[in-house]
Scaffold this active site. Structure first.
Site, mmCIF file in Angstrom:
data_model
loop_
_atom_site.group_PDB
_atom_site.id
_atom_site.type_symbol
_atom_site.label_atom_id
_atom_site.label_comp_id
_atom_site.label_asym_id
_atom_site.label_seq_id
_atom_site.Cartn_x
_atom_site.Cartn_y
_atom_site.Cartn_z
ATOM 1 C CB SER A 153 -0.859 -0.001 1.268
ATOM 2 O OG SER A 153 -1.465 1.271 1.444
ATOM 3 C CE1 TYR A 166 -4.310 -2.270 4.874
ATOM 4 C CE2 TYR A 166 -3.546 -0.014 4.624
ATOM 5 C CZ TYR A 166 -3.972 -1.206 4.063
ATOM 6 O OH TYR A 166 -4.035 -1.332 2.698
#
Ligand code: BGC
Length: 265
Positions: A153, A166
């Site tokens: 990401s 995350y």
């Protein structure tokens, strides 16, 4: 066709980016294993689309389809090991592992529960670690090279308030990739990260349904649109192919320019 005769496992491929990757790899000639945890209907939908394209298998008795679905929770090491074993059994080998399965949980840092922290880390980092380990053991046992592609990401670099676990998992993924590039290089195994920005997939359902938030986000994306799964899939297909044989240990951002777009008003 860049991936003729190759076998690829894409974790978390019943929807979103994973489904897009499976379809693109199949279009490039690969046999594909579609993995799901809780959406068998999504996996079947992916499979139906795969069946329209070609491929080749390596077993005495070839399965009818060039795709196959397997249920497994990547947050469980025993389930993911079983997933790798069944994938190898089904097509006779595995050449490409795409660690795509990932989850995120929204909460201010001071309210994150141990259960949510564990859920995120187990799928996003521990699962990637041990799936990669099982894949590498297969390559060593069969004396072959292979390619590992992690779907990371922009948040392996960029802070994302309210998503501390995350971001921690994606930062860990970045370092795992660097470490394994060095450790696996002598075996001819490459590993790279593809780092999506904001992509129109189910993980972003809330955002997609909130015009105000979506508008603000689009302002931050120089290319002026959300990404689509195929934007990510085309980079994965390249990294999985022989065109990328000399590439390892790198992250490729596919984000419409989001990462570097700091603007002072
Ligand atoms: C997250 C999305 C987020 C995007 C851009 C992704 O890694 O999963 O929720 O919209 O990054 O911030």
């Amino acid at each position: 066709m860049k991936l003729k005769d190759k076998v690829a496992l894409v974790t978390g491929s019943s929807q979103g980016i994973g489904q897009g990757i499976v379809l693109r790899l199949a279009q490039e000639g690969a046999n594909v294993i579609i993995n799901y945890r809780s959406h068998p209907e999504g996996a079947e939908d992916t499979l139906a689309k795969v069946e329209a394209v070609g491929g080749k298998c390596y077993m005495a008795q070839c399965p009818k389809s060039h795709g196959f679905t397997i249920k497994a929770d990547l947050g469980s090491v025993s389930e993911l090991q079983q997933l790798i074993t069944e994938s190898i059994e089904h097509f006779g080998k595995l050449d490409i592992l795409v660690n795509n399965a990932g989850i995120e949980k929204h909460a201010p840092f001071w309210e994150v529960t141990e259960a949510d922290y564990d859920a995120v880390m187990n799928v996003n980092l521990k699962g990637v670690f041990f799936a990669t380990q099982a894949f590498v053991q297969h390559l060593i046992a069969t004396n072959r090279t292979g390619k590992i592609i992690n779907i990371s990401s922009v948040h392996e670099e960029l802070p994302f308030p309210n998503f501390a676990a995350y971001c921690t998992s994606k930062g860990g993924m970045k370092m795992l990739t660097r470490n394994l590039a060095v450790e696996l290089g002598a075996l001819g195994i490459t590993i790279n990260n593809v780092a999506p920005g904001a992509i129109a997939t189910p993980i972003n359902t809330k955002l997609l349904n909130n015009p105000e938030k979506l508008g603000a986000l689009l302002q931050n994306i120089p290319l002026g649109r959300l990404g689509q799964p195929q934007d990510i899939a085309s980079m994965v297909a390249f990294l999985a192919s022989a065109d990328a044989d000399y590439i390892t240990g790198s992250t490729f951002f596919v984000d419409g320019g989001l990462l570097w777009n700091y603007q002072e008003q």
